[in-house]
Design a protein around this motif. Sequence first.
Motif, mmCIF file in Angstrom:
data_model
loop_
_atom_site.group_PDB
_atom_site.id
_atom_site.type_symbol
_atom_site.label_atom_id
_atom_site.label_comp_id
_atom_site.label_asym_id
_atom_site.label_seq_id
_atom_site.Cartn_x
_atom_site.Cartn_y
_atom_site.Cartn_z
ATOM 1 N N TYR A 277 -18.846 -43.099 16.135
ATOM 2 C CA TYR A 277 -19.160 -43.102 17.718
ATOM 3 C C TYR A 277 -19.395 -41.640 18.100
ATOM 4 N N TYR A 278 -20.559 -41.279 18.690
ATOM 5 C CA TYR A 278 -20.794 -39.968 19.101
ATOM 6 C C TYR A 278 -21.031 -39.932 20.814
ATOM 7 N N LEU A 279 -20.874 -38.923 21.129
ATOM 8 C CA LEU A 279 -21.107 -38.545 22.883
ATOM 9 C C LEU A 279 -22.268 -37.653 22.565
ATOM 10 N N ILE A 280 -23.425 -37.963 23.089
ATOM 11 C CA ILE A 280 -24.430 -36.937 23.244
ATOM 12 C C ILE A 280 -24.554 -36.364 24.730
ATOM 13 N N GLY A 281 -24.564 -35.192 24.854
ATOM 14 C CA GLY A 281 -24.614 -34.699 26.227
ATOM 15 C C GLY A 281 -24.869 -33.039 26.239
ATOM 16 N N TRP A 282 -24.913 -32.547 27.486
ATOM 17 C CA TRP A 282 -25.303 -31.089 27.668
ATOM 18 C C TRP A 282 -24.228 -30.378 27.809
ATOM 19 N N PHE A 283 -24.218 -29.120 26.750
ATOM 20 C CA PHE A 283 -23.044 -28.623 26.575
ATOM 21 C C PHE A 283 -23.305 -27.242 27.307
ATOM 22 N N MET B 210 -28.389 -29.503 24.571
ATOM 23 C CA MET B 210 -28.199 -30.883 24.190
ATOM 24 C C MET B 210 -27.447 -30.980 22.841
ATOM 25 N N ARG B 211 -26.183 -31.458 22.647
ATOM 26 C CA ARG B 211 -25.505 -31.532 21.371
ATOM 27 C C ARG B 211 -24.914 -32.993 21.432
ATOM 28 N N HIS B 212 -24.126 -33.199 20.407
ATOM 29 C CA HIS B 212 -23.314 -34.598 20.070
ATOM 30 C C HIS B 212 -22.195 -34.353 19.315
ATOM 31 N N TYR B 213 -21.198 -35.071 19.832
ATOM 32 C CA TYR B 213 -19.665 -34.884 19.114
ATOM 33 C C TYR B 213 -19.346 -36.256 18.853
ATOM 34 N N ARG B 214 -18.593 -36.338 17.686
ATOM 35 C CA ARG B 214 -17.912 -37.190 17.174
ATOM 36 C C ARG B 214 -16.666 -37.567 17.993
ATOM 37 N N LEU B 215 -16.475 -38.961 18.403
ATOM 38 C CA LEU B 215 -15.408 -39.452 19.326
ATOM 39 C C LEU B 215 -13.938 -39.142 18.617
ATOM 40 N N ASP B 216 -13.886 -39.344 17.267
ATOM 41 C CA ASP B 216 -12.756 -39.342 16.720
ATOM 42 C C ASP B 216 -12.097 -38.026 16.494
ATOM 43 N N ARG B 217 -12.968 -37.082 16.993
ATOM 44 C CA ARG B 217 -12.707 -35.700 16.861
ATOM 45 C C ARG B 217 -12.465 -34.900 18.147
#
Length: 328
Positions: free
Chosen positions: A195-201, A207-214
């Motif tokens: 699962y990834y969160l895509i959002g504005w950092f 715009m970037r993405h982040y793995r939810l398990d991290r």
Amino acid sequence: MELNNNTRLLTLLRILFEETDENNELSITELSRKLQSFFEVDREFDARTLKSDMNVLEEIGYEIIKNRGKFGKVYYSFQDRLFETYQLRLLNDAILSARFINEEEKKKLIKKLGKLTSRHIAATLPDPLIFSQMTANDYDQVKINIDHVHRAISEQRVVCFKYGKYNMNKTFEYHRNGDEYEVKPYALIWQNDFYYLIGWFRKTEEMRHYRLDRIRNIRIADETFEKGDFDVQEYVNQSFHMFSGENMKVEIKFHQSLLNVVLDRFGLEVSVKQVDEEYFLLSTEGKMSTGLVTWVLQWGHKARVISPRTLKQEVEKEIEKMRRLYEE
């Protein structure tokens, strides 16, 4: 449970839902026996009463199917399911293939799926033990993160969290010295078994993405935001293996044996042109990234970057590093 008109009607509906389907039907006599067993009574239920109950169920919207068997005997079944069998199988297989869901949770989810159909169909769904997956150590964390991110997206509120990864000692280390990330969440997607969160950092204004398990220590801020014009699907299509980078026009020459691999990756709308009897040319938009280089290299001599020059040079550098590694 006390036996009365209401409990009898509800139990009859339950029996029809759990015990019947397109291939399994019950007669009035069989329904009566099951009701006897459920309420633990010795007397049979009156056939006229049960037929009247069937009519009541139909009047309130339940489609009870009646079929005549041998000697005119009538059989009843309930077939109007929320999910077709193939749809349940799709959901079932999606759960089994999700690496981040541990085995215990898979069993719970599939058991719940089984309650959406008859016990006969539920018994045909694959056992989680057959599809043993990698146990996710951070699954409890992922569940919390999914809830928070989903809520933040729906309410358009900023999320704050810490982000990191495991080191060689299998110890989790935070990025940016443990500083908190502030992100405007746009989408929550499932890609490459994660699962990834895509959002504005906010820090880098991109715009970037982040793995939810991290993600750790996530919280939803009071601050709300307005979503800008952003195409999530385009972002995903251009982010090879979830690596970010600069957008560019990419041309890669592939051996025709990889045509379906390319179409699976980019879709039928992507531009592919026959070069000769053995090769075709892929033209698409991509992101200059380590992920793109790695993706090209995995096809060995069957893939050759034509343009841009920067990507071609990066692939050549990686090939040279690999050559030197094997000279040692």
